[in-house]
Design a protein around this motif. Structure first.
Motif, PDB file in Angstrom:
ATOM      1  N   GLU A  18       0.801  -1.221   0.000  1.00 57.31           N
ATOM      2  CA  GLU A  18       0.000   0.000   0.000  1.00 57.31           C
ATOM      3  C   GLU A  18       0.836   1.275   0.000  1.00 57.31           C
ATOM      4  N   SER A  19       2.134   1.169   0.327  1.00 54.82           N
ATOM      5  CA  SER A  19       2.988   2.359   0.365  1.00 54.82           C
ATOM      6  C   SER A  19       3.576   2.715  -0.997  1.00 54.82           C
ATOM      7  N   VAL A  20       3.529   1.796  -1.955  1.00 58.61           N
ATOM      8  CA  VAL A  20       4.139   2.082  -3.265  1.00 58.61           C
ATOM      9  C   VAL A  20       3.248   1.743  -4.467  1.00 58.61           C
ATOM     10  N   LEU A  21       2.150   1.045  -4.244  1.00 60.84           N
ATOM     11  CA  LEU A  21       1.272   0.682  -5.355  1.00 60.84           C
ATOM     12  C   LEU A  21      -0.148   1.208  -5.109  1.00 60.84           C
ATOM     13  N   PRO A  22      -0.751   1.829  -6.119  1.00 57.64           N
ATOM     14  CA  PRO A  22      -2.115   2.347  -5.952  1.00 57.64           C
ATOM     15  C   PRO A  22      -3.154   1.239  -5.841  1.00 57.64           C
ATOM     16  N   GLN A  23      -4.267   1.547  -5.195  1.00 58.97           N
ATOM     17  CA  GLN A  23      -5.354   0.591  -5.027  1.00 58.97           C
ATOM     18  C   GLN A  23      -5.894   0.120  -6.381  1.00 58.97           C
ATOM     19  N   TYR A  24      -5.808   0.983  -7.368  1.00 57.10           N
ATOM     20  CA  TYR A  24      -6.299   0.641  -8.708  1.00 57.10           C
ATOM     21  C   TYR A  24      -5.606  -0.614  -9.241  1.00 57.10           C
ATOM     22  N   ASN A  25      -4.315  -0.775  -8.927  1.00 54.89           N
ATOM     23  CA  ASN A  25      -3.588  -1.959  -9.407  1.00 54.89           C
ATOM     24  C   ASN A  25      -4.249  -3.234  -8.913  1.00 54.89           C
ATOM     25  N   LYS A  26      -4.637  -3.232  -7.650  1.00 58.68           N
ATOM     26  CA  LYS A  26      -5.284  -4.419  -7.072  1.00 58.68           C
ATOM     27  C   LYS A  26      -6.586  -4.732  -7.812  1.00 58.68           C
ATOM     28  N   GLN A  27      -7.346  -3.695  -8.128  1.00 62.75           N
ATOM     29  CA  GLN A  27      -8.612  -3.889  -8.820  1.00 62.75           C
ATOM     30  C   GLN A  27      -8.403  -4.570 -10.172  1.00 62.75           C
ATOM     31  N   ILE A  28      -7.286  -4.247 -10.819  1.00 64.93           N
ATOM     32  CA  ILE A  28      -6.957  -4.865 -12.107  1.00 64.93           C
ATOM     33  C   ILE A  28      -6.451  -6.293 -11.905  1.00 64.93           C
ATOM     34  N   ILE A  29      -5.505  -6.452 -10.973  1.00 61.39           N
ATOM     35  CA  ILE A  29      -4.842  -7.744 -10.773  1.00 61.39           C
ATOM     36  C   ILE A  29      -5.824  -8.864 -10.451  1.00 61.39           C
ATOM     37  N   VAL A  30      -6.791  -8.595  -9.580  1.00 65.66           N
ATOM     38  CA  VAL A  30      -7.703  -9.659  -9.130  1.00 65.66           C
ATOM     39  C   VAL A  30      -8.616 -10.162 -10.248  1.00 65.66           C
ATOM     40  N   GLN A  31      -8.656  -9.447 -11.366  1.00 70.73           N
ATOM     41  CA  GLN A  31      -9.504  -9.870 -12.481  1.00 70.73           C
ATOM     42  C   GLN A  31      -8.736 -10.650 -13.554  1.00 70.73           C
ATOM     43  N   ILE A  32      -7.418 -10.764 -13.364  1.00 69.32           N
ATOM     44  CA  ILE A  32      -6.587 -11.442 -14.365  1.00 69.32           C
ATOM     45  C   ILE A  32      -6.331 -12.896 -13.966  1.00 69.32           C
ATOM     46  N   LYS A  33      -6.417 -13.778 -14.937  1.00 74.39           N
ATOM     47  CA  LYS A  33      -6.203 -15.206 -14.688  1.00 74.39           C
ATOM     48  C   LYS A  33      -4.943 -15.747 -15.369  1.00 74.39           C
ATOM     49  N   HIS A  34      -4.334 -14.966 -16.249  1.00 71.71           N
ATOM     50  CA  HIS A  34      -3.156 -15.414 -16.987  1.00 71.71           C
ATOM     51  C   HIS A  34      -2.017 -14.409 -16.786  1.00 71.71           C
ATOM     52  N   PHE A  35      -0.890 -14.910 -16.283  1.00 73.36           N
ATOM     53  CA  PHE A  35       0.241 -14.033 -15.979  1.00 73.36           C
ATOM     54  C   PHE A  35       1.525 -14.543 -16.635  1.00 73.36           C
ATOM     55  N   ILE A  36       2.233 -13.635 -17.294  1.00 73.90           N
ATOM     56  CA  ILE A  36       3.566 -13.913 -17.827  1.00 73.90           C
ATOM     57  C   ILE A  36       4.551 -13.374 -16.795  1.00 73.90           C
ATOM     58  N   VAL A  37       5.406 -14.253 -16.246  1.00 74.97           N
ATOM     59  CA  VAL A  37       6.184 -13.858 -15.070  1.00 74.97           C
ATOM     60  C   VAL A  37       7.658 -14.245 -15.201  1.00 74.97           C
ATOM     61  N   GLU A  38       8.504 -13.460 -14.554  1.00 73.97           N
ATOM     62  CA  GLU A  38       9.931 -13.753 -14.573  1.00 73.97           C
ATOM     63  C   GLU A  38      10.252 -14.951 -13.690  1.00 73.97           C
ATOM     64  N   ASP A  39       9.536 -15.067 -12.572  1.00 70.80           N
ATOM     65  CA  ASP A  39       9.742 -16.205 -11.660  1.00 70.80           C
ATOM     66  C   ASP A  39       8.389 -16.579 -11.059  1.00 70.80           C
ATOM     67  N   ILE A  40       7.975 -17.808 -11.249  1.00 74.66           N
ATOM     68  CA  ILE A  40       6.634 -18.221 -10.829  1.00 74.66           C
ATOM     69  C   ILE A  40       6.465 -18.148  -9.317  1.00 74.66           C
ATOM     70  N   ARG A  41       7.451 -18.603  -8.559  1.00 71.77           N
ATOM     71  CA  ARG A  41       7.312 -18.617  -7.099  1.00 71.77           C
ATOM     72  C   ARG A  41       7.165 -17.208  -6.533  1.00 71.77           C
ATOM     73  N   SER A  42       8.019 -16.292  -6.987  1.00 71.25           N
ATOM     74  CA  SER A  42       7.948 -14.934  -6.455  1.00 71.25           C
ATOM     75  C   SER A  42       6.674 -14.228  -6.930  1.00 71.25           C
ATOM     76  N   ALA A  43       6.212 -14.559  -8.141  1.00 70.61           N
ATOM     77  CA  ALA A  43       4.960 -13.974  -8.644  1.00 70.61           C
ATOM     78  C   ALA A  43       3.782 -14.429  -7.787  1.00 70.61           C
ATOM     79  N   ARG A  44       3.780 -15.691  -7.415  1.00 73.20           N
ATOM     80  CA  ARG A  44       2.709 -16.216  -6.560  1.00 73.20           C
ATOM     81  C   ARG A  44       2.710 -15.522  -5.200  1.00 73.20           C
ATOM     82  N   ARG A  45       3.903 -15.307  -4.653  1.00 74.22           N
ATOM     83  CA  ARG A  45       4.004 -14.615  -3.357  1.00 74.22           C
ATOM     84  C   ARG A  45       3.498 -13.176  -3.468  1.00 74.22           C
ATOM     85  N   PHE A  46       3.873 -12.518  -4.564  1.00 77.46           N
ATOM     86  CA  PHE A  46       3.435 -11.138  -4.761  1.00 77.46           C
ATOM     87  C   PHE A  46       1.914 -11.055  -4.849  1.00 77.46           C
TER      88      PHE A  46
END
Length: 234
Positions: A18-46
């Motif tokens: 919450e200190s570096v990312l706007p709330q709007y990002n969360k609204q977008i992220i929770v609607q996405i089901k497909h992610f292209i990621v540099e590292d799967i484990r760290s992406a899952r944690r994020f």
């Protein structure tokens, strides 16, 4: 939600989202089901940090690194071409900036698919902001050579650009070699050249200081294993 390839910034360290990312990002992220990621484990944690209620097992992850072929990357975008939004997540900071994410963005642009960058922390931009250096003209060079002779040659070339082009020069080093990099700068750059050391940006223990090479001598902090950007200017 608009169908697009969303470039999703990640915190630069163990910083509260919450200190570096706007709330709007969360609204977008929770609607996405497909992610292209540099590292799967760290992406899952994020994603779990973004929203603990996200069901990770319902998501599809596509790994993107220096070994991923252009053909594989192009295939990753199939859900997007079928009308489903996708997200790109890097290890830290903003995707596609000093990051393999640029490859998938280039393919999306070539295919005329919509790309949407979300707001988030960029260590490159933040370090320029805090350095006091020229923010109108600057160049980021990533990692400079390890081999001593080539490294010295590169440092001197970058320093020359400061004076001839009035341009701020930025570069990074593998964290465990930060101290050696700082020493190399002090040993090979002009006494009046200014060096900004920007470390742990947005994280606990953030350290951003600008001094001349002469002023830094004998006063360098311990930068071992700390994410750090070095900036040179006149």
């Amino acid at each position: 939600m608009e169908v697009a390839l969303y470039l999703i910034p990640v915190t630069l360290g163990d910083t509260p989202i919450e200190s570096v990312l706007p709330q709007y990002n969360k609204q977008i992220i929770v609607q996405i089901k497909h992610f292209i990621v540099e590292d799967i484990r760290s992406a899952r944690r994020f994603l779990k940090k973004v929203d603990r209620e996200i069901d990770i097992d319902t998501l599809t992850f596509y790994p993107l690194n220096k070994y991923t072929s252009p053909e594989e990357i192009s295939g990753y975008l199939k859900p997007l071409t079928q009308g489903m939004p996708m997200g790109v997540i890097s290890e830290a900071g903003c995707p596609a900036v000093a990051d393999p994410g640029a490859d998938v963005v280039a393919i999306a642009q070539k295919k005329n698919l919509k790309v949407v960058p979300l707001v988030g922390p960029s260590s490159i931009i933040l370090s320029v902001m805090a350095s006091g250096f020229n923010g109108q003209s600057f160049a980021f060079h990533g990692y400079i050579p390890i081999e001593p002779a080539e490294r010295i040659k590169t440092l001197k070339h970058l320093e020359q650009r400061i004076y001839s082009e009035n341009q701020t020069q930025l570069f990074i080093e593998t964290p465990y070699r930060n101290n050696k990099m700082a020493e190399d700068i002090l040993n090979n750059c002009r006494p009046q050249t200014k060096l900004c050391i920007a470390a742990n940006i947005t994280c606990e223990g953030e350290y951003i200081k600008t001094k001349t090479v002469k002023e830094w001598k004998g006063k360098l902090p311990d930068l071992t294993k700390i994410p750090c950007i070095f900036l040179l200017y006149k």
